[in-house]
Design a protein around this motif. Structure first.
Motif, PDB file in Angstrom:
ATOM      1  N   LEU A 262       0.829  -1.201   0.000  1.00 15.28           N
ATOM      2  CA  LEU A 262       0.000   0.000   0.000  1.00 15.28           C
ATOM      3  C   LEU A 262       0.869   1.259   0.000  1.00 15.28           C
ATOM      4  O   LEU A 262       0.590   2.227  -0.727  1.00 15.28           O
ATOM      5  N   VAL A 263       1.925   1.252   0.796  1.00 14.72           N
ATOM      6  CA  VAL A 263       2.845   2.395   0.835  1.00 14.72           C
ATOM      7  C   VAL A 263       3.467   2.630  -0.538  1.00 14.72           C
ATOM      8  O   VAL A 263       3.593   3.779  -0.997  1.00 14.72           O
ATOM      9  N   LYS A 264       3.838   1.556  -1.197  1.00 17.56           N
ATOM     10  CA  LYS A 264       4.442   1.676  -2.521  1.00 17.56           C
ATOM     11  C   LYS A 264       3.440   2.195  -3.538  1.00 17.56           C
ATOM     12  O   LYS A 264       3.760   3.071  -4.362  1.00 17.56           O
ATOM     13  N   GLU A 265       2.203   1.669  -3.487  1.00 22.75           N
ATOM     14  CA  GLU A 265       1.166   2.106  -4.427  1.00 22.75           C
ATOM     15  C   GLU A 265       0.844   3.587  -4.262  1.00 22.75           C
ATOM     16  O   GLU A 265       0.565   4.287  -5.245  1.00 22.75           O
ATOM     17  N   LEU A 266       0.890   4.083  -3.035  1.00 19.23           N
ATOM     18  CA  LEU A 266       0.577   5.483  -2.764  1.00 19.23           C
ATOM     19  C   LEU A 266       1.797   6.389  -2.872  1.00 19.23           C
ATOM     20  O   LEU A 266       1.699   7.590  -2.605  1.00 19.23           O
ATOM     21  N   GLU A 267       2.942   5.779  -3.245  1.00 22.83           N
ATOM     22  CA  GLU A 267       4.186   6.524  -3.434  1.00 22.83           C
ATOM     23  C   GLU A 267       4.575   7.311  -2.175  1.00 22.83           C
ATOM     24  O   GLU A 267       4.868   8.493  -2.200  1.00 22.83           O
ATOM     25  N   LEU A 268       4.579   6.570  -1.054  1.00 23.11           N
ATOM     26  CA  LEU A 268       4.874   7.182   0.244  1.00 23.11           C
ATOM     27  C   LEU A 268       6.180   6.672   0.859  1.00 23.11           C
ATOM     28  O   LEU A 268       6.430   6.870   2.043  1.00 23.11           O
ATOM     29  N   GLU A 269       7.019   6.037   0.035  1.00 23.00           N
ATOM     30  CA  GLU A 269       8.229   5.424   0.594  1.00 23.00           C
ATOM     31  C   GLU A 269       9.128   6.421   1.311  1.00 23.00           C
ATOM     32  O   GLU A 269       9.853   6.054   2.241  1.00 23.00           O
ATOM     33  N   ASP A 270       9.098   7.688   0.895  1.00 21.37           N
ATOM     34  CA  ASP A 270       9.965   8.683   1.521  1.00 21.37           C
ATOM     35  C   ASP A 270       9.374   9.259   2.796  1.00 21.37           C
ATOM     36  O   ASP A 270      10.066   9.961   3.545  1.00 21.37           O
ATOM     37  N   ARG A 271       8.092   8.944   3.087  1.00 22.81           N
ATOM     38  CA  ARG A 271       7.432   9.533   4.267  1.00 22.81           C
ATOM     39  C   ARG A 271       6.891   8.492   5.233  1.00 22.81           C
ATOM     40  O   ARG A 271       6.470   8.841   6.341  1.00 22.81           O
TER      41      ARG A 271
END
Length: 388
Positions: A262-271
């Motif tokens: 889910l984090v990857k799909e939402l492009e949140l890896e940096d946060r």
């Protein structure tokens, strides 16, 4: 070992690992609170891994197998009966009578010889799909304990008798008391107290106050299971207005792969960062690195261990509650545990107003000192035992 004890704790659970930073640490911390009142206190357990040097002299370990069979249960409680008759106490305190997903009762250990019988704390049930299971079935869960229906019904009756014959009851919240009263209305006549929990002294450490910062750190300390709503917090990070918020997730579990995806799909890896499972001795340091702890499981606001430890560590909290959209608390926010937009709003508010965040952190620390510290609970126990 002295012949006469001030307090004899009789924990129901079979196995307790005495460690920090977990729900089972509650047992250790409650015992420490009582030891501050009565150095002669003893606690009884079936099989324990005792790491705390202060407690070792106060634990009677009966070395009963952890295998959950009726025979082992009866053997365990027959030994308890012998202990009860051997060590006369002014107060018998039955610790966690329905705790740690186990069942049975101490009805035949009702104190004699003038002892008073205290039961508690009775804990709020965490089974989301069967929220009334603890009381309804006497906290004997079919899938992990007894398959015999007659035995389960018998245990349920004995558990109710145990509650009805107690001199005093302790609940972890008013919600828990109301749940018990819905099954046993006659408990309304019992003397009772509310003690949310006990937090180890190691979490009550001063933290450096930072007013000007680049990022506000939000943390989750949790088993990664559906009822913890970690996915809701992650979705909130994708829609919140504040860009200075970071989310750190401590814990492992069956939802981990799904949450990472889910984090990857939402492009949140940096946060959004996954830190895995921390050693229990490292948890206090993690809390002190965080500004806010998010705990969205819909339990009473001060019941979850992560919220209690957060307040003691001077963190604000965002707590879950299905009955509200968003509500400000003195030490954080109460939000709808299933609504990412409500969680995002709380994160944004805390990220934008650092002065309010700092005040909430200080207020939470005061609440923890007054309600959750070992000293505060020891004082509460003193009131309870004096009233009997």
């Amino acid at each position: 070992m002295k012949n006469k004890l001030d307090v004899l704790f009789l924990p129901l659970h079979r196995y307790v690992s005495f460690r920090y930073g977990s729900e089972s640490a509650l047992a250790m911390n409650f015992l420490k609170a009582v030891l501050r009142l009565s150095p002669n206190t003893l606690a009884v357990t079936g099989l324990s891994e005792i790491k705390d040097e202060e407690l070792k002299p106060h634990i009677i370990d009966m070395h009963i197998s952890t295998d959950r069979t009726p025979f082992n249960d009866f053997k365990f409680y027959l030994k308890l009966l012998i202990i009860k008759l051997t060590f006369k106490s002014k107060v018998i305190h039955h610790l966690f009578p329905f705790g740690f997903k186990l069942g049975f009762n101490l009805v035949f250990l009702t104190p004699k010889f003038g002892s008073k019988y205290v039961i508690g704390p009775l804990l709020y049930p965490i089974f989301e799909d069967e929220p009334n299971l603890w009381v309804k079935l006497g906290h004997v869960k079919k899938v992990i304990n007894y398959d015999n229906l007659l035995l389960r019904k018998t245990l349920n009756i004995l558990n109710k008798l145990t509650l009805l014959r107690a001199d005093f009851l302790i609940f972890d919240s008013e919600e828990t008391r109301n749940l018990y009263l819905s099954y046993l209305p006659s408990l309304s006549n019992k003397k009772y107290a509310i003690i949310p929990g006990v937090v180890s002294d190691i979490f009550f450490k001063p933290r450096q106050e930072v007013v000007d910062r680049q990022f506000v750190k939000f943390g989750i300390v949790s088993n990664l299971v559906p009822r913890k709503r970690v996915d809701v917090a992650i979705k909130a990070m994708s829609i919140l207005k504040a860009k200075n918020a970071l989310l750190f997730i401590v814990g492992t579990g069956p939802e981990e792969v799904k949450l990472r995806k889910l984090v990857k799909e939402l492009e949140l890896e940096d946060r959004v960062k996954f830190l895995g499972k921390l050693n229990h001795q490292d948890l206090p340091s993690f809390y002190h690195e965080m500004d806010v702890i998010i705990a969205l499981d819909p339990t009473p606001v001060l019941v979850a261990a992560s919220r209690q430890e957060a307040l003691a560590s001077s963190c604000a909290i965002i707590a879950g509650d299905k009955s509200v959209s968003i509500k400000q608390l003195p030490y954080g926010y109460l939000v709808n545990s299933d609504d990412p937009s409500a969680v995002a709003e709380a994160i944004t508010l805390l990220s934008h107003d650092i002065s309010s965040l700092t005040l909430m952190q200080k207020e939470g620390r005061k609440v923890a000192e007054n309600l959750l510290s070992i000293s505060a609970v020891a004082s509460k126990f003193r009131e309870i035992y004096s009233s009997l």
